[in-house]
Design a protein around this motif. Structure first.
Motif, PDB file in Angstrom:
ATOM      1  N   ASP A  49      41.548 -39.631  18.278  1.00  0.00           N
ATOM      2  CA  ASP A  49      40.549 -39.768  19.329  1.00  0.00           C
ATOM      3  C   ASP A  49      39.796 -41.088  19.189  1.00  0.00           C
ATOM      4  OD1 ASP A  49      39.004 -38.714  21.572  1.00  0.00           O
ATOM      5  OD2 ASP A  49      37.353 -38.583  20.118  1.00  0.00           O
ATOM      6  N   ARG A  50      39.467 -41.448  17.967  1.00  0.00           N
ATOM      7  CA  ARG A  50      38.760 -42.716  17.752  1.00  0.00           C
ATOM      8  C   ARG A  50      39.644 -43.909  18.134  1.00  0.00           C
ATOM      9  NH1 ARG A  50      35.597 -44.677  12.320  1.00  0.00           N
ATOM     10  NH2 ARG A  50      34.921 -46.629  13.188  1.00  0.00           N
ATOM     11  N   MET A  51      40.926 -43.832  17.792  1.00  0.00           N
ATOM     12  CA  MET A  51      41.823 -44.932  18.143  1.00  0.00           C
ATOM     13  C   MET A  51      42.004 -45.038  19.650  1.00  0.00           C
ATOM     14  SD  MET A  51      44.752 -44.851  15.238  1.00  0.00           S
ATOM     15  CE  MET A  51      45.559 -46.283  15.912  1.00  0.00           C
ATOM     16  N   LEU A  52      42.098 -43.903  20.339  1.00  0.00           N
ATOM     17  CA  LEU A  52      42.214 -43.941  21.795  1.00  0.00           C
ATOM     18  C   LEU A  52      40.945 -44.487  22.427  1.00  0.00           C
ATOM     19  CD1 LEU A  52      44.092 -40.605  22.504  1.00  0.00           C
ATOM     20  CD2 LEU A  52      44.983 -42.930  22.706  1.00  0.00           C
ATOM     21  N   GLY A  53      39.802 -44.216  21.803  1.00  0.00           N
ATOM     22  CA  GLY A  53      38.540 -44.763  22.291  1.00  0.00           C
ATOM     23  C   GLY A  53      38.488 -46.275  22.203  1.00  0.00           C
ATOM     24  N   MET A  54      39.216 -46.840  21.264  1.00  0.00           N
ATOM     25  CA  MET A  54      39.247 -48.295  21.126  1.00  0.00           C
ATOM     26  C   MET A  54      39.991 -48.954  22.287  1.00  0.00           C
ATOM     27  SD  MET A  54      39.923 -48.523  17.016  1.00  0.00           S
ATOM     28  CE  MET A  54      40.914 -49.955  17.197  1.00  0.00           C
ATOM     29  N   PHE A  55      40.875 -48.212  22.960  1.00  0.00           N
ATOM     30  CA  PHE A  55      41.637 -48.777  24.067  1.00  0.00           C
ATOM     31  C   PHE A  55      40.902 -48.677  25.395  1.00  0.00           C
ATOM     32  CE2 PHE A  55      45.075 -47.892  21.048  1.00  0.00           C
ATOM     33  CZ  PHE A  55      45.642 -49.146  21.013  1.00  0.00           C
ATOM     34  N   LYS A  56      39.800 -47.937  25.442  1.00  0.00           N
ATOM     35  CA  LYS A  56      39.029 -47.833  26.677  1.00  0.00           C
ATOM     36  C   LYS A  56      38.301 -49.144  26.915  1.00  0.00           C
ATOM     37  CE  LYS A  56      38.220 -42.896  26.383  1.00  0.00           C
ATOM     38  NZ  LYS A  56      37.224 -41.852  26.180  1.00  0.00           N
ATOM     39  N   GLY A  57      38.194 -49.493  28.180  1.00  0.00           N
ATOM     40  CA  GLY A  57      37.488 -50.729  28.513  1.00  0.00           C
ATOM     41  C   GLY A  57      35.994 -50.583  28.286  1.00  0.00           C
ATOM     42  N   LYS A  58      35.345 -51.685  28.048  1.00  0.00           N
ATOM     43  CA  LYS A  58      33.897 -51.664  27.878  1.00  0.00           C
ATOM     44  C   LYS A  58      33.236 -51.460  29.229  1.00  0.00           C
ATOM     45  CE  LYS A  58      33.761 -54.428  23.753  1.00  0.00           C
ATOM     46  NZ  LYS A  58      33.123 -55.511  23.039  1.00  0.00           N
ATOM     47  N   GLN A  59      32.096 -50.773  29.200  1.00  0.00           N
ATOM     48  CA  GLN A  59      31.362 -50.539  30.435  1.00  0.00           C
ATOM     49  C   GLN A  59      30.702 -51.830  30.895  1.00  0.00           C
ATOM     50  OE1 GLN A  59      28.514 -47.481  29.692  1.00  0.00           O
ATOM     51  NE2 GLN A  59      30.040 -45.866  29.508  1.00  0.00           N
ATOM     52  N   PRO A  60      30.648 -52.043  32.186  1.00  0.00           N
ATOM     53  CA  PRO A  60      29.911 -53.211  32.671  1.00  0.00           C
ATOM     54  C   PRO A  60      28.439 -53.095  32.285  1.00  0.00           C
ATOM     55  CG  PRO A  60      31.226 -52.228  34.434  1.00  0.00           C
ATOM     56  CD  PRO A  60      31.310 -51.324  33.247  1.00  0.00           C
ATOM     57  N   ALA A  61      27.756 -54.222  32.214  1.00  0.00           N
ATOM     58  CA  ALA A  61      26.356 -54.242  31.780  1.00  0.00           C
ATOM     59  C   ALA A  61      25.481 -53.406  32.700  1.00  0.00           C
ATOM     60  CB  ALA A  61      25.859 -55.680  31.722  1.00  0.00           C
ATOM     61  N   ARG A  62      25.742 -53.416  33.985  1.00  0.00           N
ATOM     62  CA  ARG A  62      24.932 -52.651  34.943  1.00  0.00           C
ATOM     63  C   ARG A  62      25.099 -51.154  34.725  1.00  0.00           C
ATOM     64  NH1 ARG A  62      25.845 -53.374  41.299  1.00  0.00           N
ATOM     65  NH2 ARG A  62      25.511 -51.198  41.720  1.00  0.00           N
ATOM     66  N   ALA A  63      26.317 -50.695  34.504  1.00  0.00           N
ATOM     67  CA  ALA A  63      26.569 -49.275  34.268  1.00  0.00           C
ATOM     68  C   ALA A  63      25.948 -48.834  32.951  1.00  0.00           C
ATOM     69  CB  ALA A  63      28.071 -48.981  34.271  1.00  0.00           C
ATOM     70  N   ALA A  64      25.995 -49.690  31.939  1.00  0.00           N
ATOM     71  CA  ALA A  64      25.385 -49.354  30.659  1.00  0.00           C
ATOM     72  C   ALA A  64      23.871 -49.266  30.783  1.00  0.00           C
ATOM     73  CB  ALA A  64      25.776 -50.383  29.595  1.00  0.00           C
ATOM     74  N   ALA A  65      23.257 -50.148  31.598  1.00  0.00           N
ATOM     75  CA  ALA A  65      21.813 -50.105  31.797  1.00  0.00           C
ATOM     76  C   ALA A  65      21.399 -48.849  32.547  1.00  0.00           C
ATOM     77  CB  ALA A  65      21.358 -51.351  32.542  1.00  0.00           C
TER      78      ALA A  65
END
Length: 106
Positions: free
Chosen positions: A83-99
């Motif tokens: 699960d942790r390794m699959l999480g590494m392949f997910k794209g990073k959230q855009p800054a607006r979505a993270a905010a």
């Protein structure tokens, strides 16, 4: 008999190392998931033997319980790593979505 079994064990170790060392990193996660599924079947077999075995000695039962405990740790840990390794392949959230996500949590 013991010497031939020991020779088979050593040769299997060398063959296993040779095969695993050739696997690229991108295939590690699917192979680990498959191995966890196979080990889950082995774990279920150990539970069945422990439950059905009528002529088991105390040592046999203790060995089965230890094997089941280690097998459970292996399966759960393997799925956590997968699960942790699959999480590494997910794209990073855009800054607006993270905010927005941070604002919702407050």
């Amino acid at each position: 008999m013991l010497l031939s079994n020991l020779a088979i064990l050593v040769l299997a170790g060398f063959v296993g190392f040779a095969v695993i060392s050739k696997v690229p990193n991108t295939l590690h996660t699917p192979l680990m998931s498959g191995t966890n599924a196979i080990h889950g079947i082995v774990l279920l077999g150990g539970i069945v033997v422990l439950g059905v075995g009528h002529d088991l000695t105390i040592f046999d039962k203790l060995l089965l319980v230890v094997a089941i405990a280690f097998g459970t740790i292996n399966v759960v840990g393997g799925f956590l790593v997968t699960d942790r390794m699959l999480g590494m392949f997910k794209g990073k959230q855009p800054a607006r979505a993270a905010a927005q996500k941070g604002a919702q949590q407050q």
